[in-house]
Motif scaffolding. Structure first.
Motif, PDB file in Angstrom:
ATOM      1  N   PHE A 148       0.845  -1.197   0.000  1.00 50.81           N
ATOM      2  CA  PHE A 148       0.000   0.000   0.000  1.00 50.81           C
ATOM      3  C   PHE A 148       0.880   1.246   0.000  1.00 50.81           C
ATOM      4  O   PHE A 148       1.132   1.867   1.041  1.00 50.81           O
ATOM      5  CB  PHE A 148      -0.930  -0.006   1.215  1.00 50.81           C
ATOM      6  N   LEU A 149       1.371   1.591  -1.181  1.00 47.21           N
ATOM      7  CA  LEU A 149       2.185   2.787  -1.347  1.00 47.21           C
ATOM      8  C   LEU A 149       1.538   3.669  -2.398  1.00 47.21           C
ATOM      9  O   LEU A 149       1.136   3.191  -3.452  1.00 47.21           O
ATOM     10  CB  LEU A 149       3.605   2.434  -1.791  1.00 47.21           C
ATOM     11  N   THR A 150       1.443   4.943  -2.114  1.00 41.64           N
ATOM     12  CA  THR A 150       0.829   5.885  -3.045  1.00 41.64           C
ATOM     13  C   THR A 150       1.740   7.090  -3.217  1.00 41.64           C
ATOM     14  O   THR A 150       2.616   7.346  -2.386  1.00 41.64           O
ATOM     15  CB  THR A 150      -0.546   6.359  -2.528  1.00 41.64           C
ATOM     16  N   VAL A 172       4.751  18.662 -10.421  1.00 43.05           N
ATOM     17  CA  VAL A 172       5.588  17.467 -10.347  1.00 43.05           C
ATOM     18  C   VAL A 172       5.339  16.753  -9.018  1.00 43.05           C
ATOM     19  O   VAL A 172       4.911  17.358  -8.031  1.00 43.05           O
ATOM     20  CB  VAL A 172       7.081  17.815 -10.477  1.00 43.05           C
ATOM     21  N   TYR A 173       5.622  15.443  -9.025  1.00 44.86           N
ATOM     22  CA  TYR A 173       5.516  14.693  -7.774  1.00 44.86           C
ATOM     23  C   TYR A 173       6.617  15.137  -6.811  1.00 44.86           C
ATOM     24  O   TYR A 173       7.737  15.475  -7.225  1.00 44.86           O
ATOM     25  CB  TYR A 173       5.653  13.194  -8.023  1.00 44.86           C
ATOM     26  N   LYS A 174       6.290  15.143  -5.532  1.00 48.10           N
ATOM     27  CA  LYS A 174       7.298  15.456  -4.524  1.00 48.10           C
ATOM     28  C   LYS A 174       8.380  14.383  -4.525  1.00 48.10           C
ATOM     29  O   LYS A 174       8.121  13.207  -4.772  1.00 48.10           O
ATOM     30  CB  LYS A 174       6.650  15.554  -3.142  1.00 48.10           C
ATOM     31  N   THR A 199       0.143   6.211   7.756  1.00 44.64           N
ATOM     32  CA  THR A 199       1.091   6.196   6.645  1.00 44.64           C
ATOM     33  C   THR A 199       1.725   4.817   6.523  1.00 44.64           C
ATOM     34  O   THR A 199       1.803   4.060   7.489  1.00 44.64           O
ATOM     35  CB  THR A 199       2.205   7.238   6.836  1.00 44.64           C
ATOM     36  N   HIS A 200       2.160   4.506   5.318  1.00 46.39           N
ATOM     37  CA  HIS A 200       2.877   3.264   5.057  1.00 46.39           C
ATOM     38  C   HIS A 200       4.206   3.631   4.409  1.00 46.39           C
ATOM     39  O   HIS A 200       4.236   4.147   3.290  1.00 46.39           O
ATOM     40  CB  HIS A 200       2.078   2.345   4.130  1.00 46.39           C
ATOM     41  N   LYS A 201       5.290   3.366   5.130  1.00 50.33           N
ATOM     42  CA  LYS A 201       6.613   3.720   4.628  1.00 50.33           C
ATOM     43  C   LYS A 201       7.435   2.453   4.402  1.00 50.33           C
ATOM     44  O   LYS A 201       7.512   1.593   5.285  1.00 50.33           O
ATOM     45  CB  LYS A 201       7.322   4.654   5.606  1.00 50.33           C
ATOM     46  N   PRO A 202       8.062   2.342   3.225  1.00 54.22           N
ATOM     47  CA  PRO A 202       8.814   1.129   2.906  1.00 54.22           C
ATOM     48  C   PRO A 202      10.243   1.179   3.446  1.00 54.22           C
ATOM     49  O   PRO A 202      10.836   2.253   3.602  1.00 54.22           O
ATOM     50  CB  PRO A 202       8.805   1.120   1.374  1.00 54.22           C
ATOM     51  N   LYS A 216       6.034   2.999  -7.730  1.00 56.12           N
ATOM     52  CA  LYS A 216       4.776   3.127  -6.987  1.00 56.12           C
ATOM     53  C   LYS A 216       4.561   4.569  -6.519  1.00 56.12           C
ATOM     54  O   LYS A 216       3.453   5.109  -6.623  1.00 56.12           O
ATOM     55  CB  LYS A 216       4.798   2.194  -5.769  1.00 56.12           C
ATOM     56  N   LEU A 217       5.620   5.195  -6.025  1.00 54.94           N
ATOM     57  CA  LEU A 217       5.491   6.554  -5.490  1.00 54.94           C
ATOM     58  C   LEU A 217       5.279   7.592  -6.585  1.00 54.94           C
ATOM     59  O   LEU A 217       4.733   8.669  -6.331  1.00 54.94           O
ATOM     60  CB  LEU A 217       6.737   6.896  -4.671  1.00 54.94           C
ATOM     61  N   PHE A 218       5.724   7.279  -7.809  1.00 52.71           N
ATOM     62  CA  PHE A 218       5.534   8.192  -8.939  1.00 52.71           C
ATOM     63  C   PHE A 218       4.411   7.750  -9.865  1.00 52.71           C
ATOM     64  O   PHE A 218       4.159   8.398 -10.886  1.00 52.71           O
ATOM     65  CB  PHE A 218       6.836   8.315  -9.740  1.00 52.71           C
TER      66      PHE A 218
END
Length: 396
Positions: free
Chosen positions: A15-17, A170-172, A288-291, A316-318
């Motif tokens: 579950f990463l967004t 842009v994505y962070k 939050t879900h952090k890898p 996944k993050l982008f």
């Protein structure tokens, strides 16, 4: 222990967004990942435009051009905002990028005519007089110039400038906390002898090349409680944590136990060579879900596993596809005996749009013309001329 593809599936299912987006100046967006499509605001070109230096005329006046010549009505530079009006039986000297004169539907290049007494005469009959870019031939209004998920390259910066796109969404950048350690590791520049700390600096550079922000932490001691505290601190500061070393079965391999105490391990160990002692976990806290990626301590193995699995996390993050491999044609035959999936350094060269690879002479990943052959699980003989997956060197 999972296969490489099974490990990727675990990461893909986690579950990463994306971390959200921000608006930045186009000139400062190099290497960033677009969070929106960039659309052409108008047709480009917005009027018929000369693609060569020459003389614009009406095609119906071709016979006059061939027999009597055409008077030169004037000069039509690319700087003119409004195109001039062409008189019948005349021509306009027209430069690359200039809007075609109104009434002109043909252009003869300067090399095929001779100008005398303000009149042009055809000296070479090529039969090609359509050196004109039609309206919208480069982009139609509303066409996608750059797509969401594209990484902004120098060419993309140019495209943004061309379309007057001052700001882009842009994505962070994911902040990647990097923790390396071991009693034998000493920091670069330290006035003592030991094994220099390679992994943390290399992985910081790799994280930034992938579009993130690497954050270096002090080297970890061989003490489980201290390692747990350092990982928790990195989780508070960052969006992703990477550790190196401490994942095997040695007496001082405490990192794996620390990770298990502060996060939920999704997989531990992968059937790859190098990189078997790799692990992936998730810290779920406060919504939050952090890898976390736990990588081997050996630098080549750390680099490979970070790209193989770290790039999958970044995808996944982008919100972008993960396609790490190209195809190469083998230039020599060899036999693989290793049962695990294996990544072998090879020399690579490009010929007629295809990659070709060979294992000899031996290469290193910092060589400019190197890569890794991606050999599937199980022993087999690879024939000369066969196609094999390739991981290009530039990601390192």
């Amino acid at each position: 222990m999972l296969s490489f593809n099974e490990a990727l599936e675990v990461i893909g299912a986690s579950f990463l967004t994306p971390l959200g987006s921000e608006k930045v100046l186009f000139a400062e967006a190099l290497g960033r990942v677009l969070a929106e499509d960039i659309l052409a605001p108008k047709d480009n070109p917005d009027s018929p435009t000369a693609s060569m230096d020459g003389y614009a005329f009406r095609l119906e006046d071709l016979d006059l051009l061939q027999t009597q010549g055409l008077p030169v009505q004037g000069i039509n530079p690319a700087s003119l905002q409004e195109p001039p009006m062409l008189k019948p039986g005349h021509s306009f000297k027209t430069f690359v990028g200039a809007k075609m004169p109104i009434g002109a539907d043909a252009l003869v290049i300067v090399e095929e005519v001779q100008e005398q007494a303000e009149r042009i005469f055809l000296t070479h009959k090529s039969g090609r007089y359509h050196w004109i870019r039609p309206i919208g031939s480069q982009y139609k209004k509303g066409a996608v110039v750059l797509a969401k998920g594209d990484k902004i390259t120098p060419y993309a910066i140019g495209a943004l400038a061309e379309h007057n796109q001052v700001f882009v969404q842009v994505y962070k950048r994911p902040r990647v906390g990097i923790l390396s350690g071991g009693a034998e590791i000493v920091e670069v520049g330290a006035p003592i002898e030991g094994v220099r700390s390679v992994n943390n600096h290399m992985l910081k550079a790799m994280a930034e090349q992938l579009g993130g922000e690497g954050v270096l932490y002090p080297l970890l001691p061989d003490k489980q409680e201290s390692i747990e505290q350092a990982i928790c601190h990195a989780f508070r500061d960052c969006d992703m944590v990477v550790t190196t070393g401490g994942m095997s079965k040695g007496d001082f391999d405490f990192t794996q136990h620390a990770i298990a105490n502060v996060s939920e391990i999704a997989f531990k160990g992968a059937k790859i060579k190098p990189g078997k002692p790799v692990a992936y976990s998730i810290c779920a806290k406060d919504g939050t879900h952090k890898p976390l990626l736990a990588l081997p301590g050996n630098p080549p193995a750390a680099a490979l596993t970070f790209y193989l699995f770290g790039a999958a996390v970044f995808a996944k993050l982008f919100n972008t596809p993960y396609t790490p491999f190209q195809e190469a044609i083998l230039e020599e035959e060899f036999t693989k005996n290793e049962e695990r999936m294996e990544f072998l350094a090879c020399a690579v060269h490009l010929k007629e749009g295809r990659y070709f690879a060979r294992l000899h002479p031996r290469t290193h990943l910092h060589d400019g013309h190197s890569g890794l052959l991606v050999l599937e699980e199980g022993g087999r003989t690879y024939k000369k001329g066969s196609g094999v997956a390739l991981l290009l060197h530039h990601i390192f």
